[in-house]
Design a protein around this motif. Structure first.
Motif, mmCIF file in Angstrom:
data_model
loop_
_atom_site.group_PDB
_atom_site.id
_atom_site.type_symbol
_atom_site.label_atom_id
_atom_site.label_comp_id
_atom_site.label_asym_id
_atom_site.label_seq_id
_atom_site.Cartn_x
_atom_site.Cartn_y
_atom_site.Cartn_z
ATOM 1 N N VAL A 46 8.223 20.911 12.035
ATOM 2 C CA VAL A 46 9.318 20.197 12.688
ATOM 3 C C VAL A 46 10.542 20.432 11.800
ATOM 4 N N GLU A 47 11.713 20.653 12.392
ATOM 5 C CA GLU A 47 12.908 20.975 11.585
ATOM 6 C C GLU A 47 13.714 19.740 11.211
ATOM 7 N N ARG A 48 13.701 18.723 12.068
ATOM 8 C CA ARG A 48 14.619 17.600 11.876
ATOM 9 C C ARG A 48 13.984 16.299 12.382
ATOM 10 N N ALA A 49 14.240 15.214 11.682
ATOM 11 C CA ALA A 49 13.784 13.889 12.135
ATOM 12 C C ALA A 49 14.713 12.854 11.532
ATOM 13 N N ASP A 50 14.571 11.609 11.959
ATOM 14 C CA ASP A 50 15.395 10.552 11.362
ATOM 15 C C ASP A 50 14.865 10.179 9.976
ATOM 16 N N ALA A 51 13.550 10.022 9.889
ATOM 17 C CA ALA A 51 12.985 9.550 8.617
ATOM 18 C C ALA A 51 11.703 10.293 8.276
ATOM 19 N N LEU A 52 11.489 10.440 6.984
ATOM 20 C CA LEU A 52 10.245 11.001 6.468
ATOM 21 C C LEU A 52 9.496 9.887 5.744
ATOM 22 N N VAL A 53 8.237 9.694 6.104
ATOM 23 C CA VAL A 53 7.382 8.733 5.385
ATOM 24 C C VAL A 53 6.339 9.550 4.627
ATOM 25 N N VAL A 54 6.295 9.371 3.325
ATOM 26 C CA VAL A 54 5.323 10.109 2.513
ATOM 27 C C VAL A 54 4.132 9.189 2.235
ATOM 28 N N GLY A 55 2.996 9.545 2.779
ATOM 29 C CA GLY A 55 1.780 8.742 2.603
ATOM 30 C C GLY A 55 1.421 8.034 3.900
ATOM 31 N N ALA A 56 0.137 8.116 4.256
ATOM 32 C CA ALA A 56 -0.313 7.492 5.509
ATOM 33 C C ALA A 56 -1.442 6.505 5.248
ATOM 34 N N GLY A 57 -1.301 5.769 4.133
ATOM 35 C CA GLY A 57 -2.179 4.620 3.928
ATOM 36 C C GLY A 57 -1.605 3.471 4.753
ATOM 37 N N ILE A 58 -2.072 2.267 4.473
ATOM 38 C CA ILE A 58 -1.631 1.141 5.300
ATOM 39 C C ILE A 58 -0.110 0.929 5.186
ATOM 40 N N ALA A 59 0.486 1.201 4.005
ATOM 41 C CA ALA A 59 1.935 1.033 3.839
ATOM 42 C C ALA A 59 2.691 2.063 4.670
ATOM 43 N N GLY A 60 2.302 3.310 4.578
ATOM 44 C CA GLY A 60 2.987 4.377 5.316
ATOM 45 C C GLY A 60 2.849 4.194 6.817
ATOM 46 N N LEU A 61 1.647 3.821 7.261
ATOM 47 C CA LEU A 61 1.426 3.625 8.703
ATOM 48 C C LEU A 61 2.320 2.503 9.223
ATOM 49 N N GLN A 62 2.355 1.377 8.457
ATOM 50 C CA GLN A 62 3.148 0.230 8.900
ATOM 51 C C GLN A 62 4.641 0.569 8.925
ATOM 52 N N ALA A 63 5.125 1.234 7.875
ATOM 53 C CA ALA A 63 6.549 1.588 7.802
ATOM 54 C C ALA A 63 6.916 2.547 8.937
ATOM 55 N N ALA A 64 6.064 3.533 9.184
ATOM 56 C CA ALA A 64 6.342 4.513 10.243
ATOM 57 C C ALA A 64 6.360 3.842 11.613
ATOM 58 N N LEU A 65 5.386 2.958 11.852
ATOM 59 C CA LEU A 65 5.337 2.278 13.162
ATOM 60 C C LEU A 65 6.555 1.382 13.350
ATOM 61 N N ASP A 66 6.961 0.672 12.288
ATOM 62 C CA ASP A 66 8.120 -0.223 12.398
ATOM 63 C C ASP A 66 9.406 0.551 12.663
ATOM 64 N N LEU A 67 9.525 1.741 12.091
ATOM 65 C CA LEU A 67 10.705 2.571 12.355
ATOM 66 C C LEU A 67 10.632 3.187 13.761
ATOM 67 N N ALA A 68 9.472 3.723 14.088
ATOM 68 C CA ALA A 68 9.313 4.403 15.388
ATOM 69 C C ALA A 68 9.495 3.438 16.551
ATOM 70 N N ASP A 69 9.041 2.198 16.363
ATOM 71 C CA ASP A 69 9.201 1.201 17.435
ATOM 72 C C ASP A 69 10.672 0.861 17.682
#
Lengths: 437, 97
Positions: free
Chosen positions: A7-30
């Motif tokens: 992927v070339e471009r996105a709003d945010a990059l989340v590094v790590g997909a443990g419970i913290a990364g999953l929660q942060a990504a979902l909160d941003l994506a929502d």
């Protein structure tokens, strides 16, 4: 969505997909932001998907993590790159340029249907990292039953090229020549949710960790307690015996300047109490002892949890453990010095010992020049405003949450992930508004 | 479609051929390890025979240490060749599936 292509471009990059990364990504994506997650392991879920239950409620860890994993994998605003590493993150104006490398699974993800026929055909058994080497996996295998994505990884360092997997694969997805693939990603904000590791088992050589088979790590204890654990029950690794006497050694990797870990890891008391309670449930007649310096039950419901453990008959002994050796039957023998009453050294025999290891950062971004960020003396990420904005880092636009900023439990991790997502959203709105002017 | 699949399989086999020639020496050692694994696996399954055995019993019959015997029982249990049968004293028993 699980991303198989750069992927070339996105709003945010989340590094790590443990419970913290999953929660942060979902909160941003929502909120409508386009998010890319990069996870170095073959599956999302982090350490939490490995746990049996969580304290102090004894809820099933998988039941909390799996829905978040599924929501992330199916979210239209999230692209997930697993088995990938962030090589660097550099500020460019008010945005960031990240270099990401997808490691080869030696599987063509576009063709793989996750049928596991390659795994069935493979004849080479290896220690399973997911079970912390207590169990086995094949040289080509899907990491665990509810892994997301359901792609296997072929260990080409171990494979002896029999070709069984290629012949068994119905979609010809095996690619023995697959190479790492590096790509550039431009984002407006970064959230580091890179989590923790534990102090090595052999850090305190006098405890015999890594050498004595019946001295195990808390992660191994979690796997013994998990419903689909390697042995199908709680057994000790030396001979498959059902242990009758189990001990926990607290502060076996924390509050020890000689290890470079002078701080308290905050969760060891509670995870030891939780594991002791679960062991007591699995092995009702077993004697369970916790050797401790202090019990730190600081969170909501934690003190009651501790008192419940005592009421269940778990023995708490305020004592320092000097060393651990074993007898000829591999029974660990602890040399202890009690801190209350008679302090004369004594030796106590148990069937199984769990070392309550400490938490250290899993990823030190400034060490390898990955991200120009400052870390504290404890090597966790440093916030310039730790009291009022703990998710800020020393680089505007880069936020951090969970155990990347210091030892913390799952509840605090999830709360902090939400805070990091809100800070990142506000940053993105500010930079977007600035660009519009 | 069938033709395309056959062509792709051939490509995977071509890749194997190339890798086998490039890694001949290294592969010889790995193949030896596989043989040893096959021997241990057979020893554990033979030790189980038609009965139910504990890990120490399997280890004794197979002539291996108990830790190795448990690791193999765990591996074979995961891949459906062995199952937990019951309990004898402080030890679970296992049988072939």
């Amino acid at each position: 969505m699980i991303a198989n292509h750069p992927v070339e471009r996105a709003d945010a990059l989340v590094v790590g997909a443990g419970i913290a990364g999953l929660q942060a990504a979902l909160d941003l994506a929502d909120q409508g932001f386009q998010v890319v997650i990069v996870e170095r392991q073959p599956s999302i879920g982090g350490h939490m998907i490995n746990l049996s239950k969580v304290f102090p409620t004894l809820d099933c860890a998988s039941c909390i993590t799996t829905p978040r994993m599924a929501s992330t994998a199916h979210h239209p605003n999230i692209q997930v790159f697993t088995y990938s590493e962030v090589d660097s993150i550099r500020p460019v104006g008010d945005r960031f340029q990240a270099t990401i490398t997808r490691k080869p699974r030696y599987i063509d993800e576009d063709k793989c249907i996750g049928c596991k026929r390659c795994e069935e055909a493979c004849t080479l058994y290896l220690p399973d990292e997911y079970d912390h080497s207590l169990g086995a996996k094949k040289a080509v295998s899907i990491p665990f039953t509810n892994a997301i994505p359901q792609y296997p990884v072929l260990d080409m360092d171990e494979c002896f090229l029999c070709g069984g997997c290629a012949r068994a694969c119905p979609t010809d997805a095996i690619d023995y020549m697959q190479k790492p693939e590096t790509f550039q990603l431009e984002v407006g904000a970064v959230i580091l949710a890179t989590g923790y590791d534990m102090t090595p088992m052999d850090a305190k050589s006098q405890y015999g960790g890594g050498k004595l088979p019946n001295v195990i790590s808390p992660w191994q204890a979690e796997r013994l307690l998990a419903p689909h654990g390697p042995y199908g029950g709680v057994l000790r690794p030396s001979d498959g015996k059902i242990p009758d006497s189990i001990a926990f050694v607290q502060c076996a990797g924390s509050r020890d300047a000689s290890l470079g870990v002078p701080y308290c890891s905050r969760v060891c008391c509670m995870y030891a109490i939780k594991q002791a309670m679960l062991l007591s449930g699995s092995l009702p007649i077993a004697d369970i002892t916790i050797y401790y310096m202090d019990i730190r039950a600081f969170g909501k419901g934690y003190e009651q949890f501790y008192q419940s453990a005592k009421a269940m008959g778990i023995e708490f002994v305020k004592a320092k453990v000097g060393r651990i050796r074993e007898d000829e039957e591999h029974n660990p023998i602890l040399r202890i010095e009690r801190q209350e009453g008679d302090s004369a050294p004594e030796e106590v025999r148990h069937d199984l010992v769990i070392l309550s290891l400490g938490m250290v950062p899993a990823w030190i971004p400034d060490r390898d020049g990955i991200v120009p960020l400052q870390t504290g003396s404890d090597r966790f990420l440093l916030s310039p405003k730790p009291r009022i904005s703990p998710t800020l880092t020393t680089l505007p636009g880069v936020f951090a949450c969970g155990a990347a900023t210091g030892p913390k439990d799952i509840v605090d991790t999830i709360v902090e992930a939400g805070a990091a997502a809100m800070q990142a959203a506000a940053h993105l709105q500010r930079t977007l508004a600035g660009a519009a002017k | 479609m069938a033709e395309e699949t056959a062509k792709k399989t051939n490509r995977a086999l071509e890749q194997l051929k190339q890798l086998r020639s490039e890694r001949a020496e290294e592969n010889k050692k790995k193949a030896e390890r596989q043989k040893e694994q096959n021997r241990l696996q057979k020893a554990v399954l033979d030790a189980l025979g038609d009965g139910e055995r504990t890990v120490p019993e399997i280890a004794e019959a197979a002539g291996i240490d108990t830790q190795t015997a448990l690791w193999w029982v765990t591996a074979l249990r995961k891949y459906n060749k062995v199952e937990t049968a019951g309990k004898r004293g402080d030890y679970p028993t296992y049988r072939r599936k």
